[in-house]
Structure formats: structure tokens, C-alpha cells
Design an enzyme around this catalytic site. Sequence first.
Site, PDB file in Angstrom:
ATOM      1  N   GLU A 174       9.695   8.078 -17.301  1.00 25.49           N
ATOM      2  CA  GLU A 174       8.332   8.601 -17.468  1.00 25.49           C
ATOM      3  C   GLU A 174       7.770   8.259 -18.848  1.00 25.49           C
ATOM      4  OE1 GLU A 174       7.878  12.831 -15.791  1.00 25.49           O
ATOM      5  OE2 GLU A 174      10.031  12.510 -15.947  1.00 25.49           O
ATOM      6  N   HIS A 183       0.835  -1.219   0.000  1.00 23.91           N
ATOM      7  CA  HIS A 183       0.000   0.000   0.000  1.00 23.91           C
ATOM      8  C   HIS A 183       0.866   1.264   0.000  1.00 23.91           C
ATOM      9  CE1 HIS A 183      -3.355  -2.675   1.372  1.00 23.91           C
ATOM     10  NE2 HIS A 183      -2.353  -3.251   2.028  1.00 23.91           N
ATOM     11  N   SER A 206      15.191  21.042 -17.413  1.00 22.97           N
ATOM     12  CA  SER A 206      14.019  21.861 -17.657  1.00 22.97           C
ATOM     13  C   SER A 206      14.446  23.126 -18.387  1.00 22.97           C
ATOM     14  CB  SER A 206      13.365  22.221 -16.322  1.00 22.97           C
ATOM     15  OG  SER A 206      12.642  23.425 -16.426  1.00 22.97           O
ATOM     16  N   LYS A 213      16.545  21.581 -12.233  1.00 22.78           N
ATOM     17  CA  LYS A 213      15.833  20.314 -12.470  1.00 22.78           C
ATOM     18  C   LYS A 213      16.663  19.242 -13.165  1.00 22.78           C
ATOM     19  CE  LYS A 213      12.058  19.293 -11.891  1.00 22.78           C
ATOM     20  NZ  LYS A 213      10.799  19.676 -12.545  1.00 22.78           N
TER      21      LYS A 213
END
Length: 474
Positions: A289, A155, A276, A282
Site C-alpha cells: 500500500e 476490466h 492493527s 488483521k
Amino acid sequence: MKLWGGRFTKPTNELVDEYTASISFDQKLAQYDIQGSLAHVEMLAKCEIIPREDAETIKKGLKVVAEKIAAGEAELTEANEDIHMNVEKLLIDEVGAVGGKLHTGRSRNDQVALDMRLYLRDSIVTLVELLTKLQEALMEQANQNLDTILPGYTHLQRAQPVLFAHHMMAYVSMFERDTERLKDSFKRVNRSPLGAGALAGTTFPIDRHFVAEQLNFDGVVENSLDAVSDRDFVVEFLANASLTIMHMSRLSEELVQWSSAEFNFVELDDAFCTGSSMMPQKKNPDVAELVRGKSGRVYGHLIGMLTTLKGLPIAYNKDMQEDKEGMFDTVETLKGALALFAPMISTMEVKKDNMYAAVAEDFSNATDLADYLVNKDLPFREAHAVVGQVVLHCINKNKYLLDLTLEEFKNFSELIEDDIYHVLSPETVVNARDVAGGTAKNRVEEQIELASSRLDISKKWIKEFAEKVNVLTK
Ligand code: ARG
């Protein structure tokens, strides 16, 4: 004039040409198509359906066409619809009217099914090889992290500590099943549909088995109707690919989480991350992804193919031309993802100290306290309740189990002695899971050993089957 233009009285509407043509995408099959034609024409000569001399002329011509297409020198046109008719047209341009003998006893319906199978079996071997490399990268990380402990989650809540090696080996198992499925599917792909003709077979005394042997097929598709109407092998491949990209997507999700400041468990190598345009600080896990994102298109192709096939009567229907783009895209998507994942995993920095700190700051050893009491003959249900009370006490005092004094422990159970500090240490907790498939170090070592000997067998399969599918140069 179209190759099939005889019964027509006017040219095809340009929009129809454009709409029905598949050449823009099925040119990917060119080399397989020619490979199939070489085997077919050899059979026509052997069975004395066409003169040997003509067959030799056609073969030479086909090889020239293959080279021209590979070099980008051949003109492929929508007017010639698909790769099959483009090749035939190029052949006739090359060798003259005798080229028109190639299509004797054959239809584009059995031809396209053949090309699809040749393309797919080749791709399957490449994908198994890429999957094996990813497994190796994961096993390398497992070997380097046999003492790295991190919280295991259920979980997404800290549950029980596990070895990072154990976690890596879970993925090795998943990808191993993927290679098994691909290898198993190979035998259903590797059957020759050629000789089915348009649907019913052919009046010429062809030898289907001879064609199949030349192309290293394991046999022929028995029923001619089935041979031209079956695309189960495409659906099966798309389903197998869906499972693989799903596995990769789950791994991606973990990499994204682990490389966040909140987890800070791994650092992906700079070479596999991007920045970025606005925020100079970043470093994004874009590859992970994107793989997670691309699972969508692969599942889409599976559902698309099933839907295309569901209402089709036997045998060939033009709808089936829709089988190609999804399959090609799936192969390319998987190849791209797998090729990147292997080096991204092996260059990933594992932050062992941060993982260990996370284990120290949780209650993932609570089960072990309960098991300790059970070993002193307290029924498990009562032990569970006692430990629940201990944990509640800790939460109120802002402490973890190992911060408690023996006196505090004894307030909850007189059964607890000072060996409890050893029992609750992360190393003891991990190594106590000494059951087959458990996270104890010796059990994980056992897993790695078994998995790597199976990997060696898989590598032999790859070598053998890479030779089998490599008939392009013959
Ligand atoms: N381009 C077609 C396909 O990809 C080849 C088979 C066409 N056969 C036919 N009779 N129209 O499915």
C-alpha cells in the site's frame, strides 16, 4: 565574512541566510563534491595553473575534510550557504590560505552541475542493480508456478485463464524496460560540465577533458552555457523513476487484491505485513500500500522540476537549487521500495488451489468453445453468438460449461462432440495459446529463458558501471 563578501558593506540578514542556504540538504553531495575537487586541483597542477606543491597540500586537506564530514566531525553552517562553500571553508581552516587556490577557474555553477551528475550516475547503477534483484524474485516465482493456472482479467472480470508464471513475466518485462531506460540515460548523465565556469568558460588554460577522464566521464558537455543550465538529466531521471514506481504501484494493487479474503490468491509473509492496533485479527499488506501511495510524491517531483525549469533563461538561476530535494527523495523512495519488494515477492505464498478453483468457477473457457466451432468451419461471428446462448443457458441453470451434458451442448450446435470436455479444461485452454508471447507453458518457458539470458547481460553492465562510478576512494 562570507567567501564572496568583498563587495558587501553589511552582513546578510539572518533570514536570508536561512532561506537561501542549501546546506541542510546538499550535504548529501559532500563526497561527490570532494571527488570533483580532487580531479579539478590535479588538473590545475598538470596545466601549471597552480604549483604542484600547493595542489598536493590541497589534496591532502580535501581528504581530511572528506573524512571529517563522513565521521560527522565537520561543522557545516548555513552562513556558508551550501556544500561547495562549506567544503572550501573547511579546507582553508585545514591547510590555510593556499586552500583558496582550489576554486581557480571554477564556479559553483559548474561545480553543482558536476556534483549532481556524479550523485545521479552512482544512484542509477544502484537502482539498476535493485531492479535486477526484483526481476530475479519475479522470475523465481515464475519458475515455481509453471503449472499454476489463475483467471486472467480484463476490466477486472474473469477473461481467459493464464499461467501465474506468465503473469509474473509480464512484470519482468515492465521492469526490464525500466532498467533499459536507466541504462540509456546514463550516457547523457555521464558528461562533465566542469570548466564551464560561471557560464562562459574561463580565462585559465584548463584541460576539461583531463578532468572528465579522471572522473570516468564519457566526455564533456560541449557548450558552457548548456553545461551550467541543463537539468534535463534530472527531469529524465524523475520521468524514468515515475514509470518504475507506477509499475510497482500496479503490482502493489494486485498484491493487495490477491491477499484479500475475496481473492485469497496469495499470502504475503508475516515479516512483510503489519497488524492493527485495534483489530487483533488483521494482517495488512502495508508495504504494498505504501509503495502504491509513494508513487504520488515521485510524480510530484517530476512535475515540480519541470515547472521550476520552464521559465528559466539560460544559464544558472538560483531557482535551480530546487533540483536537489526531489531528486534525492526519488532515489531514496525507489531504493526503499525496491529493496523491500524483492524479498516480499520471493517469500510470497502462492495459493495454487484457490487460483485453480477460481478458474473452474468461471466462463473463461468460453472463447475456446467458440474457437472449437470455428475449427469446424462455423464463421467466428456465428460461433460467438452460439456460445453466448450456451453461457446464458448455464447462468440460468447455475452451471459452468464443463457441467453441461453432451446433449445440452448439442441443443446449441450439432458440431459439438465429446472431445469438448478435453478442449475446455483449464490446462488445454492455457496450452492452446501456443503463439509467441502466449500463455502456453512452453511459450512461458521460452520467455523465462530469454529474459534470464538478458538478465545475465544486465549483470555484466552493473559490474562494469559500478566500477566506473566508484572513483570516491581514489
Ligand atoms: N547551492 C547552489 C545550488 O544548489 C549552488 C550554485 C550556486 N551558485 C550561485 N552562483 N549562487 O544550486
